[in-house]
Motif scaffolding. Sequence first.
Motif, PDB file in Angstrom:
ATOM      1  N   LYS A   4       0.860  -1.174   0.000  1.00  0.00           N
ATOM      2  CA  LYS A   4       0.000   0.000   0.000  1.00  0.00           C
ATOM      3  C   LYS A   4       0.906   1.235   0.000  1.00  0.00           C
ATOM      4  CE  LYS A   4      -3.541   2.334   2.699  1.00  0.00           C
ATOM      5  NZ  LYS A   4      -4.353   2.285   3.917  1.00  0.00           N
ATOM      6  N   ILE A   5       0.731   2.116  -0.986  1.00  0.00           N
ATOM      7  CA  ILE A   5       1.529   3.339  -1.065  1.00  0.00           C
ATOM      8  C   ILE A   5       0.643   4.528  -0.722  1.00  0.00           C
ATOM      9  CG2 ILE A   5       2.857   4.859  -2.570  1.00  0.00           C
ATOM     10  CD1 ILE A   5       3.665   2.363  -4.149  1.00  0.00           C
ATOM     11  N   VAL A   6       1.065   5.281   0.285  1.00  0.00           N
ATOM     12  CA  VAL A   6       0.338   6.461   0.735  1.00  0.00           C
ATOM     13  C   VAL A   6       1.219   7.673   0.456  1.00  0.00           C
ATOM     14  CG1 VAL A   6      -0.680   7.626   2.723  1.00  0.00           C
ATOM     15  CG2 VAL A   6      -0.804   5.134   2.548  1.00  0.00           C
ATOM     16  N   LYS A   7       0.702   8.656  -0.287  1.00  0.00           N
ATOM     17  CA  LYS A   7       1.464   9.861  -0.600  1.00  0.00           C
ATOM     18  C   LYS A   7       1.034  10.997   0.326  1.00  0.00           C
ATOM     19  CE  LYS A   7       2.133   8.785  -5.445  1.00  0.00           C
ATOM     20  NZ  LYS A   7       1.944   9.221  -6.825  1.00  0.00           N
ATOM     21  N   ILE A   8       2.037  11.684   0.887  1.00  0.00           N
ATOM     22  CA  ILE A   8       1.780  12.866   1.703  1.00  0.00           C
ATOM     23  C   ILE A   8       2.749  13.963   1.283  1.00  0.00           C
ATOM     24  CG2 ILE A   8       0.972  11.523   3.683  1.00  0.00           C
ATOM     25  CD1 ILE A   8       3.666  12.270   5.043  1.00  0.00           C
ATOM     26  N   LYS A   9       2.428  15.206   1.602  1.00  0.00           N
ATOM     27  CA  LYS A   9       3.348  16.304   1.328  1.00  0.00           C
ATOM     28  C   LYS A   9       4.392  16.356   2.435  1.00  0.00           C
ATOM     29  CE  LYS A   9       0.484  19.148  -1.484  1.00  0.00           C
ATOM     30  NZ  LYS A   9       0.879  20.149  -2.398  1.00  0.00           N
ATOM     31  N   ALA A  10       5.626  16.487   2.057  1.00  0.00           N
ATOM     32  CA  ALA A  10       6.718  16.585   3.024  1.00  0.00           C
ATOM     33  C   ALA A  10       6.650  17.931   3.729  1.00  0.00           C
ATOM     34  CB  ALA A  10       8.054  16.430   2.319  1.00  0.00           C
ATOM     35  N   LYS A  11       6.932  17.936   5.031  1.00  0.00           N
ATOM     36  CA  LYS A  11       6.996  19.189   5.781  1.00  0.00           C
ATOM     37  C   LYS A  11       8.326  19.893   5.528  1.00  0.00           C
ATOM     38  CE  LYS A  11       4.030  17.473   9.425  1.00  0.00           C
ATOM     39  NZ  LYS A  11       3.955  17.043  10.818  1.00  0.00           N
ATOM     40  N   ARG A  12       9.362  19.100   5.295  1.00  0.00           N
ATOM     41  CA  ARG A  12      10.694  19.628   5.005  1.00  0.00           C
ATOM     42  C   ARG A  12      11.499  18.527   4.330  1.00  0.00           C
ATOM     43  NH1 ARG A  12      11.370  20.188  11.205  1.00  0.00           N
ATOM     44  NH2 ARG A  12      11.437  18.017  11.764  1.00  0.00           N
ATOM     45  N   ALA A  13      12.590  18.914   3.666  1.00  0.00           N
ATOM     46  CA  ALA A  13      13.422  17.935   2.967  1.00  0.00           C
ATOM     47  C   ALA A  13      14.489  17.353   3.876  1.00  0.00           C
ATOM     48  CB  ALA A  13      14.072  18.575   1.752  1.00  0.00           C
ATOM     49  N   PHE A  14      15.047  18.181   4.759  1.00  0.00           N
ATOM     50  CA  PHE A  14      16.133  17.758   5.640  1.00  0.00           C
ATOM     51  C   PHE A  14      15.619  17.684   7.072  1.00  0.00           C
ATOM     52  CE2 PHE A  14      17.929  20.069   2.058  1.00  0.00           C
ATOM     53  CZ  PHE A  14      18.789  19.108   1.544  1.00  0.00           C
ATOM     54  N   ASN A  15      15.812  16.543   7.694  1.00  0.00           N
ATOM     55  CA  ASN A  15      15.343  16.338   9.056  1.00  0.00           C
ATOM     56  C   ASN A  15      16.519  16.214  10.006  1.00  0.00           C
ATOM     57  OD1 ASN A  15      12.410  15.968   8.499  1.00  0.00           O
ATOM     58  ND2 ASN A  15      13.226  14.329   7.228  1.00  0.00           N
ATOM     59  N   VAL A  25      19.207  14.268   7.862  1.00  0.00           N
ATOM     60  CA  VAL A  25      18.984  13.136   6.966  1.00  0.00           C
ATOM     61  C   VAL A  25      17.871  13.508   5.992  1.00  0.00           C
ATOM     62  CG1 VAL A  25      19.762  11.358   8.577  1.00  0.00           C
ATOM     63  CG2 VAL A  25      17.368  12.055   8.592  1.00  0.00           C
ATOM     64  N   VAL A  26      17.815  12.797   4.885  1.00  0.00           N
ATOM     65  CA  VAL A  26      16.748  12.971   3.910  1.00  0.00           C
ATOM     66  C   VAL A  26      15.914  11.693   3.943  1.00  0.00           C
ATOM     67  CG1 VAL A  26      16.189  13.308   1.476  1.00  0.00           C
ATOM     68  CG2 VAL A  26      18.203  14.412   2.460  1.00  0.00           C
ATOM     69  N   ASN A  27      14.674  11.831   4.328  1.00  0.00           N
ATOM     70  CA  ASN A  27      13.774  10.671   4.402  1.00  0.00           C
ATOM     71  C   ASN A  27      12.639  10.866   3.406  1.00  0.00           C
ATOM     72  OD1 ASN A  27      15.164   9.445   6.584  1.00  0.00           O
ATOM     73  ND2 ASN A  27      14.158  10.843   7.994  1.00  0.00           N
ATOM     74  N   GLN A  28      12.837  10.398   2.186  1.00  0.00           N
ATOM     75  CA  GLN A  28      11.804  10.562   1.165  1.00  0.00           C
ATOM     76  C   GLN A  28      10.633   9.630   1.397  1.00  0.00           C
ATOM     77  OE1 GLN A  28      15.078   9.795   0.198  1.00  0.00           O
ATOM     78  NE2 GLN A  28      15.580  10.949  -1.622  1.00  0.00           N
ATOM     79  N   TYR A  29      10.866   8.556   2.104  1.00  0.00           N
ATOM     80  CA  TYR A  29       9.792   7.607   2.360  1.00  0.00           C
ATOM     81  C   TYR A  29      10.000   6.921   3.704  1.00  0.00           C
ATOM     82  CZ  TYR A  29      13.208   4.196   0.734  1.00  0.00           C
ATOM     83  OH  TYR A  29      14.329   3.433   0.590  1.00  0.00           O
TER      84      TYR A  29
END
Length: 82
Positions: A4-15, A25-29
């Motif tokens: 199951k793939i759920v798409k959400i908008k990222a709050k930021r690119a770098f955490n 870190v970059v957590n794209q998923y």
Amino acid sequence: MKIKIVKIKAKRAFNPTKIPGADYVVNQYVGCQHACKYCYAKFMCRWYNYGRWAHGLLLKTDHVNHVSKCRIISTEQRLTRS
């Protein structure tokens, strides 16, 4: 097994992270399909509503927009928003 793939908008690119040697870190998923017996990240599914670990993938979108708003300002690699 179907994932199951759920798409959400990222709050930021770098955490920010506590990983030794890294500030960000970059957590794209979040998630995977492997269900490794000794996975260190199984606890992540308690914060995301996509089902059991290894049955879903949370895909964060909009990383390009967030990256374009950040810049590295020193050799310590601190990130700021433009």
